[in-house]
Design a protein around this motif. Structure first.
Motif, PDB file in Angstrom:
ATOM      1  N   LYS A  58      -4.962  -0.872   2.354  1.00  0.00           N
ATOM      2  CA  LYS A  58      -5.893  -0.904   1.265  1.00  0.00           C
ATOM      3  C   LYS A  58      -5.107  -0.893  -0.118  1.00  0.00           C
ATOM      4  CE  LYS A  58      -8.953  -0.389   4.442  1.00  0.00           C
ATOM      5  NZ  LYS A  58      -9.947  -1.509   4.773  1.00  0.00           N
ATOM      6  N   THR A  59      -5.669  -1.935  -0.804  1.00  0.00           N
ATOM      7  CA  THR A  59      -5.148  -2.372  -2.172  1.00  0.00           C
ATOM      8  C   THR A  59      -5.424  -1.104  -3.116  1.00  0.00           C
ATOM      9  OG1 THR A  59      -6.888  -3.722  -2.815  1.00  0.00           O
ATOM     10  CG2 THR A  59      -5.027  -4.805  -1.957  1.00  0.00           C
ATOM     11  N   PHE A  60      -4.284  -0.952  -4.179  1.00  0.00           N
ATOM     12  CA  PHE A  60      -4.440   0.166  -4.922  1.00  0.00           C
ATOM     13  C   PHE A  60      -5.367  -0.476  -6.209  1.00  0.00           C
ATOM     14  CE2 PHE A  60      -0.781   1.710  -2.916  1.00  0.00           C
ATOM     15  CZ  PHE A  60      -0.859   3.128  -2.837  1.00  0.00           C
ATOM     16  N   LEU A  61      -5.187  -1.802  -6.538  1.00  0.00           N
ATOM     17  CA  LEU A  61      -5.816  -2.288  -7.521  1.00  0.00           C
ATOM     18  C   LEU A  61      -6.883  -3.466  -7.118  1.00  0.00           C
ATOM     19  CD1 LEU A  61      -2.735  -3.281  -9.735  1.00  0.00           C
ATOM     20  CD2 LEU A  61      -4.087  -1.140  -9.673  1.00  0.00           C
ATOM     21  N   HIS A  62      -7.941  -3.460  -8.224  1.00  0.00           N
ATOM     22  CA  HIS A  62      -8.965  -4.518  -7.394  1.00  0.00           C
ATOM     23  C   HIS A  62      -8.566  -5.887  -7.656  1.00  0.00           C
ATOM     24  CE1 HIS A  62     -11.205  -0.897  -7.394  1.00  0.00           C
ATOM     25  NE2 HIS A  62     -11.447  -0.738  -8.679  1.00  0.00           N
ATOM     26  N   LYS A  63      -9.217  -6.838  -6.728  1.00  0.00           N
ATOM     27  CA  LYS A  63      -9.033  -8.302  -6.773  1.00  0.00           C
ATOM     28  C   LYS A  63      -9.570  -8.717  -8.243  1.00  0.00           C
ATOM     29  CE  LYS A  63      -9.889  -9.459  -1.942  1.00  0.00           C
ATOM     30  NZ  LYS A  63     -11.008 -10.223  -0.946  1.00  0.00           N
ATOM     31  N   ASP A  64      -8.774  -9.795  -8.628  1.00  0.00           N
ATOM     32  CA  ASP A  64      -9.248 -10.602 -10.006  1.00  0.00           C
ATOM     33  C   ASP A  64      -9.935 -11.931  -9.490  1.00  0.00           C
ATOM     34  OD1 ASP A  64      -9.451 -12.073 -12.206  1.00  0.00           O
ATOM     35  OD2 ASP A  64      -7.342 -11.311 -12.765  1.00  0.00           O
ATOM     36  N   LYS A  65     -11.377 -11.467  -9.229  1.00  0.00           N
ATOM     37  CA  LYS A  65     -12.276 -12.338  -8.941  1.00  0.00           C
ATOM     38  C   LYS A  65     -12.340 -13.560  -9.724  1.00  0.00           C
ATOM     39  CE  LYS A  65     -15.245  -8.857  -6.340  1.00  0.00           C
ATOM     40  NZ  LYS A  65     -16.662  -8.233  -6.457  1.00  0.00           N
ATOM     41  N   LEU A  90       5.927  -3.446  -3.102  1.00  0.00           N
ATOM     42  CA  LEU A  90       6.279  -2.006  -2.206  1.00  0.00           C
ATOM     43  C   LEU A  90       7.455  -2.239  -1.235  1.00  0.00           C
ATOM     44  CD1 LEU A  90       2.795  -0.377  -2.048  1.00  0.00           C
ATOM     45  CD2 LEU A  90       4.292  -0.140  -4.007  1.00  0.00           C
ATOM     46  N   GLY A  91       7.785  -3.656  -1.194  1.00  0.00           N
ATOM     47  CA  GLY A  91       8.768  -3.971   0.067  1.00  0.00           C
ATOM     48  C   GLY A  91       8.364  -3.350   1.216  1.00  0.00           C
ATOM     49  N   GLU A  92       7.042  -3.580   1.393  1.00  0.00           N
ATOM     50  CA  GLU A  92       6.542  -3.279   3.073  1.00  0.00           C
ATOM     51  C   GLU A  92       6.834  -4.430   3.841  1.00  0.00           C
ATOM     52  OE1 GLU A  92       4.214  -1.044   4.250  1.00  0.00           O
ATOM     53  OE2 GLU A  92       4.853  -0.041   2.445  1.00  0.00           O
ATOM     54  N   PRO A  93       7.145  -3.917   5.386  1.00  0.00           N
ATOM     55  CA  PRO A  93       7.672  -4.974   6.315  1.00  0.00           C
ATOM     56  C   PRO A  93       6.505  -6.001   6.655  1.00  0.00           C
ATOM     57  CG  PRO A  93       7.945  -2.550   7.110  1.00  0.00           C
ATOM     58  CD  PRO A  93       7.109  -2.451   5.767  1.00  0.00           C
ATOM     59  N   ARG A 102      -6.765  -4.768 -15.689  1.00  0.00           N
ATOM     60  CA  ARG A 102      -7.297  -4.820 -14.057  1.00  0.00           C
ATOM     61  C   ARG A 102      -7.381  -3.136 -13.741  1.00  0.00           C
ATOM     62  NH1 ARG A 102      -4.960  -7.602 -10.175  1.00  0.00           N
ATOM     63  NH2 ARG A 102      -5.156  -9.308 -11.877  1.00  0.00           N
ATOM     64  N   LYS A 103      -8.501  -2.931 -12.956  1.00  0.00           N
ATOM     65  CA  LYS A 103      -8.953  -1.655 -12.601  1.00  0.00           C
ATOM     66  C   LYS A 103      -8.411  -1.353 -11.279  1.00  0.00           C
ATOM     67  CE  LYS A 103     -11.426  -1.230 -16.423  1.00  0.00           C
ATOM     68  NZ  LYS A 103     -11.208  -0.659 -17.318  1.00  0.00           N
ATOM     69  N   GLY A 104      -8.294   0.144 -11.129  1.00  0.00           N
ATOM     70  CA  GLY A 104      -7.900   0.437  -9.638  1.00  0.00           C
ATOM     71  C   GLY A 104      -6.847   1.766 -10.087  1.00  0.00           C
ATOM     72  N   ASP A 105      -6.296   2.061  -8.864  1.00  0.00           N
ATOM     73  CA  ASP A 105      -5.309   3.283  -8.778  1.00  0.00           C
ATOM     74  C   ASP A 105      -3.849   3.033  -9.276  1.00  0.00           C
ATOM     75  OD1 ASP A 105      -4.054   5.675  -8.306  1.00  0.00           O
ATOM     76  OD2 ASP A 105      -4.475   5.780  -6.251  1.00  0.00           O
ATOM     77  N   TRP A 106      -3.663   2.685 -10.395  1.00  0.00           N
ATOM     78  CA  TRP A 106      -2.319   2.428 -10.937  1.00  0.00           C
ATOM     79  C   TRP A 106      -1.289   3.539 -10.661  1.00  0.00           C
ATOM     80  CZ3 TRP A 106      -0.640  -2.230 -12.695  1.00  0.00           C
ATOM     81  CH2 TRP A 106      -1.410  -3.058 -13.189  1.00  0.00           C
ATOM     82  N   LEU A 107      -1.848   4.880 -10.772  1.00  0.00           N
ATOM     83  CA  LEU A 107      -0.805   5.980 -10.344  1.00  0.00           C
ATOM     84  C   LEU A 107      -0.285   5.769  -9.083  1.00  0.00           C
ATOM     85  CD1 LEU A 107      -2.562   8.825 -12.446  1.00  0.00           C
ATOM     86  CD2 LEU A 107      -0.927   7.454 -13.224  1.00  0.00           C
ATOM     87  N   GLY A 108      -1.474   5.883  -8.178  1.00  0.00           N
ATOM     88  CA  GLY A 108      -0.860   5.692  -6.626  1.00  0.00           C
ATOM     89  C   GLY A 108      -0.005   4.444  -6.419  1.00  0.00           C
ATOM     90  N   LEU A 109      -0.339   3.493  -7.226  1.00  0.00           N
ATOM     91  CA  LEU A 109       0.642   2.393  -6.956  1.00  0.00           C
ATOM     92  C   LEU A 109       2.093   2.674  -7.438  1.00  0.00           C
ATOM     93  CD1 LEU A 109       0.859  -0.502  -5.890  1.00  0.00           C
ATOM     94  CD2 LEU A 109       0.431  -1.467  -8.330  1.00  0.00           C
ATOM     95  N   TYR A 110       2.313   3.624  -8.696  1.00  0.00           N
ATOM     96  CA  TYR A 110       3.504   3.903  -9.219  1.00  0.00           C
ATOM     97  C   TYR A 110       3.936   4.683  -8.062  1.00  0.00           C
ATOM     98  CZ  TYR A 110       2.984   1.629 -13.595  1.00  0.00           C
ATOM     99  OH  TYR A 110       3.080   0.725 -14.882  1.00  0.00           O
ATOM    100  N   LYS A 111       3.441   6.001  -7.647  1.00  0.00           N
ATOM    101  CA  LYS A 111       3.963   6.588  -6.707  1.00  0.00           C
ATOM    102  C   LYS A 111       4.466   6.210  -5.496  1.00  0.00           C
ATOM    103  CE  LYS A 111       1.112  10.501  -8.154  1.00  0.00           C
ATOM    104  NZ  LYS A 111      -0.150  11.446  -7.732  1.00  0.00           N
TER     105      LYS A 111
END
Length: 575
Positions: free
Chosen positions: A376-383, A261-264, A467-476
């Motif tokens: 807060k991550t959109f996707l869950h950790k790969d344990k 996401l190119g976050e600072p 991988r589970k999680g909010d893929w749609l939110g990550l794309y947005k």
């Protein structure tokens, strides 16, 4: 397969012949210059030598190189230290080298290995040892390779060969090395090159954009191989990812998302070595996607951009900074993400993992190691991945093996995210059947975020990733980033070039002479001008078109002109 057609080879050979008559032309294909930076009691850090002597660096660039070539006083580096930095060109710099999409190297190189258009890399070998013959009591000097190429592993290894020798024998040694580099073949993707230096031949292969990850000759399990006087380097640019991320393994998902996401982000490290390697490891963790934000592997308060980055504002710039001076913690307290790395600690055969902490717990100077963020991550950790890597630590698996596991995990994660975007973009291309020689090529359909999001239901990341999680939110969120903008621009340019190639093929397959028989002279002249424009564009943009096709088009133009009255022929031949 050789992508260069005969025309481009001819152009390339002409360029090589021209280069051979220009002083240091081959050298400049690899390095801008070599600098020696020393500590002067009266002046502070100062450039003692630049080679070649006529290298074009502005005074501002020289000053920046001086400050970036020494570890910060807080680092306390004794002995030999290696690190690297990235420096923005001075405004208005004039270069004799072409860059961008017209540059032959950049056209064939992977995005992450392309020459920088607005930045230099500085690869530093710093030595600080006690020396009673010096007033300050210490010998302090840096040998710096300045280049536009992000070949971190190659240039760091090169410094390990030449720097110790230079510190013993001084300028004649450096002059000899530079003359050797001036005999090297130019960096060319997909080719294995032999690079002689100081009695050793470095053998390297530069990956091309057509290389597939699974077919790559680079294996993380490989180390440098000695073969008599040759040294085979398994990679020119990759670092030991596991070594860089070993204290933050349980947060690798968080870091991958911040980079995507190119976050600072500010990386506070105990040394410039850790700082620079961690920053570059972060940038590479979204490979093969290019990180399009600014990043500085080693950043100091003397950098010309310091004021720009430290000014308090509502939203910090999208930049990744590696620092060693604790002063930065106070300066960048308003930034949303800060990663503090301490010295590595091992407890019961396991590396101590840093924790994610709230920004409110960030303190000045005595900040404990941790990732300070509210993200807060959109996707869950790969344990399963984390468990596998930590078990590898317990079993004392080599770092190279651990890096392979980590690199493949990140590659698969990035590909799972990008494949739906690549697939959707391909659907925006007009059908080849709609391409006709008599009309302007059809337009590429515009990118629709809503249409893409709707396509994810049946063609989303779930087709390649568990991988589970909010893929749609990550794309947005990704659509708002510089990484999406950079990726889309590069892909759209590729698609436009492909459209031009297809249209050229359609024109060459048509019977142009028959078409002109019932056309007016005005229409025929208009056709000739458009064909010439197409031909010029194919040459200028070095489109991947077969030489035979371009030759056929030139013959068509000549034939059509020959069918016109002599006065028009004369006029068109003059043009």
């Amino acid at each position: 397969m050789d992508r260069f057609d005969r025309h481009n080879k001819t152009q390339e050979s002409r360029g090589t012949d021209a280069e051979s008559s220009v002083p240091w032309a081959r050298f400049s294909a690899w390095l801008e210059c070599v600098c020696v930076v020393t500590f002067d009691l009266d002046l502070g850090q100062a450039i003692e030598l630049i080679y070649p002597h006529d290298a074009k660096l502005t005074e501002k660039e020289k000053t920046s190189i001086c400050y970036l070539s020494f570890p910060d006083s807080f680092s306390g580096c004794l002995g030999d230290t290696q690190f690297f930095f990235r420096l923005r060109h001075s405004v208005g710099r004039v270069s004799g080298v072409q860059f961008g999409q017209k540059d032959a190297y950049n056209m064939e190189a992977q995005l992450i290995l392309q020459k920088e258009m607005a930045y230099f890399y500085g690869y530093v070998y710093f030595r600080q040892v006690k020396d009673v013959s010096v007033r300050r009591g210490y010998f302090q000097k840096s040998l710096v390779l300045v280049s536009r190429l992000p070949y971190v592993h190659l240039f760091q290894y090169l410094l390990q060969i030449i720097a110790p020798e230079y510190f013993e024998k001084s300028e004649p040694c450096l002059e000899a090395v530079c003359n050797e580099i001036d005999q090297w073949p130019p960096p060319m993707p997909s080719q294995t090159l032999n690079l002689p230096v100081m009695g050793v031949i470095l053998q390297v292969r530069i990956p091309s954009k057509d290389d597939k990850p699974e077919a790559s000759p680079i294996k993380q399990g490989q180390k440098e191989k000695h073969l008599s006087s040759s040294m085979i380097l398994p990679t020119i640019n990759e670092l030991d990812l596991f070594k860089c991320f070993q204290s933050v393994l349980i947060h690798i998902q968080l870091l991958w998302e911040l980079m995507l996401l190119g976050e600072p982000l500010v990386v506070m490290a105990p040394s410039p070595t850790v700082s620079s390697e961690t920053v570059l490891a972060l940038v590479s963790c979204i490979s093969p996607l290019k990180y399009c934000c600014d990043f500085r592997p080693y950043f100091t308060i003397y950098d010309s951009e310091f004021k720009e980055y430290s000014t308090r504002r509502q939203s910090p710039p999208n930049v990744l900074l590696g620092v060693t001076n604790p002063f930065f913690i106070k300066t960048f307290q308003s930034w949303p993400h800060i990663m503090c790395l301490g010295e590595l600690k091992v407890s019961r055969d396991l590396l101590k993992q840093v924790k994610v902490k709230k920004l409110a717990k960030l303190k000045t100077l005595d900040t404990k190691p941790g990732i300070y963020t509210e993200y807060k991550t959109f996707l869950h950790k790969d344990k399963a991945l984390i468990k596998r890597l930590l078990k590898g630590v317990q079993r004392k698996k080599p770092s190279e093996v651990q890096s392979t596991i980590l690199r493949w995990h990140l590659l698969e994660l990035t590909q799972s995210f990008m494949v739906p975007l690549e697939r959707y973009l391909a659907s925006l291309m007009p059908l080849q059947i709609s391409m006709t020689p008599w009309k302007t090529p059809p337009q590429i359909r515009p990118f629709s975020q809503d249409e893409f999001m709707a396509s994810l239901e049946h063609a989303g990341p779930q087709t390649t990733s568990t991988r589970k999680g909010d893929w749609l939110g990550l794309y947005k969120q990704f659509f708002q980033s510089s990484n999406f903008d950079g990726w889309f621009r590069a892909k759209h340019r590729e698609m436009s070039n492909k459209m031009d190639c297809l249209h050229l093929e359609a024109i060459c397959d048509a019977d142009l002479l028959t078409w002109t028989k019932d056309k007016s002279e005005v229409e025929i002249v208009d056709l000739i001008l458009k064909l010439r424009e197409k031909l010029a564009r194919a040459h200028t943009h070095q489109l991947p078109v077969k030489w035979e096709l371009l030759n056929k088009l030139e013959n068509y133009i000549h034939s059509v002109i020959s069918s016109l009255p002599e006065d028009l022929q004369t006029l068109l031949h003059k043009d």
